[in-house]
Write a protein that holds these residues in place. Sequence first.
Motif, PDB file in Angstrom:
ATOM      1  N   ARG A 415    -103.880  -5.948  17.019  1.00 13.00           N
ATOM      2  CA  ARG A 415    -103.458  -7.139  16.272  1.00 13.00           C
ATOM      3  C   ARG A 415    -102.136  -6.897  15.538  1.00 13.00           C
ATOM      4  N   ARG A 416    -101.402  -5.862  15.914  1.00 12.51           N
ATOM      5  CA  ARG A 416    -100.198  -5.474  15.175  1.00 12.51           C
ATOM      6  C   ARG A 416     -99.106  -6.534  15.225  1.00 12.51           C
ATOM      7  N   ASP A 417     -99.150  -7.388  16.237  1.00  9.88           N
ATOM      8  CA  ASP A 417     -98.043  -8.327  16.411  1.00  9.88           C
ATOM      9  C   ASP A 417     -97.966  -9.343  15.280  1.00  9.88           C
ATOM     10  N   ASP A 418     -99.112  -9.944  14.921  1.00 13.33           N
ATOM     11  CA  ASP A 418     -99.112 -10.948  13.853  1.00 13.33           C
ATOM     12  C   ASP A 418    -100.355 -10.895  12.972  1.00 13.33           C
ATOM     13  N   GLY A 419    -101.245  -9.913  13.202  1.00 14.33           N
ATOM     14  CA  GLY A 419    -102.446  -9.775  12.392  1.00 14.33           C
ATOM     15  C   GLY A 419    -103.565 -10.712  12.758  1.00 14.33           C
ATOM     16  N   LEU A 420    -103.342 -11.609  13.720  1.00 13.08           N
ATOM     17  CA  LEU A 420    -104.353 -12.610  14.065  1.00 13.08           C
ATOM     18  C   LEU A 420    -104.778 -12.492  15.521  1.00 13.08           C
ATOM     19  N   PHE A 421    -103.814 -12.536  16.438  1.00 17.57           N
ATOM     20  CA  PHE A 421    -104.138 -12.549  17.853  1.00 17.57           C
ATOM     21  C   PHE A 421    -104.180 -11.130  18.416  1.00 17.57           C
ATOM     22  N   THR A 422    -105.150 -10.894  19.289  1.00 18.89           N
ATOM     23  CA  THR A 422    -105.295  -9.598  19.937  1.00 18.89           C
ATOM     24  C   THR A 422    -104.491  -9.592  21.227  1.00 18.89           C
ATOM     25  N   ARG A 423    -103.626  -8.582  21.374  1.00 17.42           N
ATOM     26  CA  ARG A 423    -102.778  -8.493  22.555  1.00 17.42           C
ATOM     27  C   ARG A 423    -102.876  -7.111  23.188  1.00 17.42           C
ATOM     28  N   PRO A 424    -102.629  -7.019  24.503  1.00 17.40           N
ATOM     29  CA  PRO A 424    -102.764  -5.725  25.187  1.00 17.40           C
ATOM     30  C   PRO A 424    -101.518  -4.857  25.012  1.00 17.40           C
ATOM     31  N   TYR A 425    -101.756  -3.601  24.718  1.00 19.72           N
ATOM     32  CA  TYR A 425    -100.697  -2.586  24.640  1.00 19.72           C
ATOM     33  C   TYR A 425    -101.052  -1.425  25.562  1.00 19.72           C
ATOM     34  N   PHE A 426    -100.032  -0.668  25.947  1.00 19.15           N
ATOM     35  CA  PHE A 426    -100.213   0.457  26.858  1.00 19.15           C
ATOM     36  C   PHE A 426     -99.534   1.695  26.274  1.00 19.15           C
ATOM     37  N   CYS A 427    -100.135   2.852  26.522  1.00 17.07           N
ATOM     38  CA  CYS A 427     -99.486   4.112  26.166  1.00 17.07           C
ATOM     39  C   CYS A 427     -99.798   5.141  27.231  1.00 17.07           C
ATOM     40  N   HIS A 428     -98.925   6.125  27.345  1.00 16.60           N
ATOM     41  CA  HIS A 428     -99.097   7.217  28.298  1.00 16.60           C
ATOM     42  C   HIS A 428     -99.751   8.396  27.588  1.00 16.60           C
ATOM     43  N   SER A 436     -97.609   8.756  24.109  1.00  9.41           N
ATOM     44  CA  SER A 436     -96.310   8.116  23.963  1.00  9.41           C
ATOM     45  C   SER A 436     -96.407   6.888  23.070  1.00  9.41           C
ATOM     46  N   LYS A 437     -95.254   6.378  22.661  1.00  3.48           N
ATOM     47  CA  LYS A 437     -95.185   5.142  21.890  1.00  3.48           C
ATOM     48  C   LYS A 437     -95.722   3.987  22.736  1.00  3.48           C
ATOM     49  N   ALA A 438     -96.546   3.143  22.140  1.00  9.38           N
ATOM     50  CA  ALA A 438     -97.178   2.045  22.870  1.00  9.38           C
ATOM     51  C   ALA A 438     -96.213   0.886  23.074  1.00  9.38           C
ATOM     52  N   PHE A 439     -96.428   0.145  24.159  1.00 17.56           N
ATOM     53  CA  PHE A 439     -95.624  -1.053  24.405  1.00 17.56           C
ATOM     54  C   PHE A 439     -96.526  -2.226  24.799  1.00 17.56           C
TER      55      PHE A 439
END
Length: 490
Positions: A415-428, A436-439
């Motif tokens: 929820r880091r993007d706006d604290g409300l919506f859950t979005r997918p992130y990826f890391c190696h 690695s840093k997530a994107f």
Amino acid sequence: MKKVLYTLLCLLLASACTTETVSDARQETVQPQIYPDYLGVTIPVNIAPLNFSMADDAALLIDAVITDRHGNNLHSQGEESVDFGLDDWRQLLSQNRGDSLSVTVSAKYADGWHTYRPFSLYVSPDSIDYGICYRLIAPGHEVWSKMGIYERDLSSFDERPLIENTQFEGCVNCHSFNRGDPSKMSLHIRGPHGATLLRKGDGSITAYNTKTDQTLGLCVYPYWHPTGRYIAYSTNTTKQTFHSAHPNLIEVFDEASDLQVYDVDKNELLLSPLLKQDSIYETYPVFSADGRSLYFCAARALPEDNHQLDSIRYNLYRIDFDPATGKFGDHIDTVVDAVAQQKSVSFPRPSYDGRFLCYTLSDYGQFSIWHHEADLYLLDLATGESRPMAGANSKDTESFHNWTTNSRWLVFSSRRDDGLFTRPYFCHVDAKGGVSKAFMLPQRNPRRFYRERFLSFNVPDFIIGPTHFDSYQASRVINDESRENFGVRK
């Protein structure tokens, strides 16, 4: 007349493709603030283009040039975001597998052009699986509207629905695949047409009633055995409440929960008295990479006169499992003692190579998606040591996660993007556990996409190929009143 229209069309297309030359730019000493934040990330060689915008809304134009060490470059310019050509992007990444790319960003504001200090993208030689599946749902608390399960091709921007609840009345959740194999799938339906749908590999879809007279309730939170013969499930009596004064406004909790394993070949539930104790809440079962252990989370049940939900804390445990006989071990081992740290474990996920196990750690409870303090931790199964996944974590929620089949990439909910919506992130995650840093999941126009889609991405899971899921067949099965029953091994 046709010639005039053709000429006008050519002029319009030429105008649309015209880029403005970056000139008299002010040279900034800082790197650009872009959305999504792709500065310094490690990416798969087969990921879709990382299009981005400036993080602010004041930019009139954004220009980006990606250059490799051989002098090859890729250029894009746009009013809202850069949009790299798919074929050119794929070629550049393929040519620089295991190497770094340099990205130079310029932005035009009311006072003219600004050119920022370049940043790097590292192209990992480790590829990512074909795609991910997820549920899209509005972030509500009591009711749902339209929702569905969708698949996304990670090498492009193509998204397709598997099934949507416009085809029946109810809720879809708990989708799970056997190590990303979409031919073996478990999908739970809640509501008046409730059932568990199983796709066993031959393409057929069967609806089951998973409640038996010897078990607590319906089977949820599935996880497949590597052989495909078994599926671990929990069964939960789940409630929801609201804190009167707490940073985590909503709380989802269990009043009871047990574990069982389903034998797909024999249509039988396998039970163990160690995994269905009234004084213990057991949940989130997962098989080990070799299939000879079952990991799960468990907490001591609250006494009837105790309603302090923030005192419920889960540890990570393990019990032996024999795939040949379907029998469980006679004792339970503690893997992570989170209670001793005044913390709680949820969502254990072992890497498929058997090297690591990723889990979510929060202050209490087991439904960490609503916990702002929830972070991801990596357990080294060789040493037993755990550590926070600093590259993946943020100041807000990190929760549900899954591994690629090569055990090098992790997708997780944040929820880091706006604290409300859950979005997918990826890391190696490399062979030594370096993270690695997530994107964020790339989109064609990310700022417009994420601002206008008021839906959360829920329970992302990797798939190794298109699902070819027959939603019409599934909806007929769901809307049919008949259900097959699970048996219980005597």
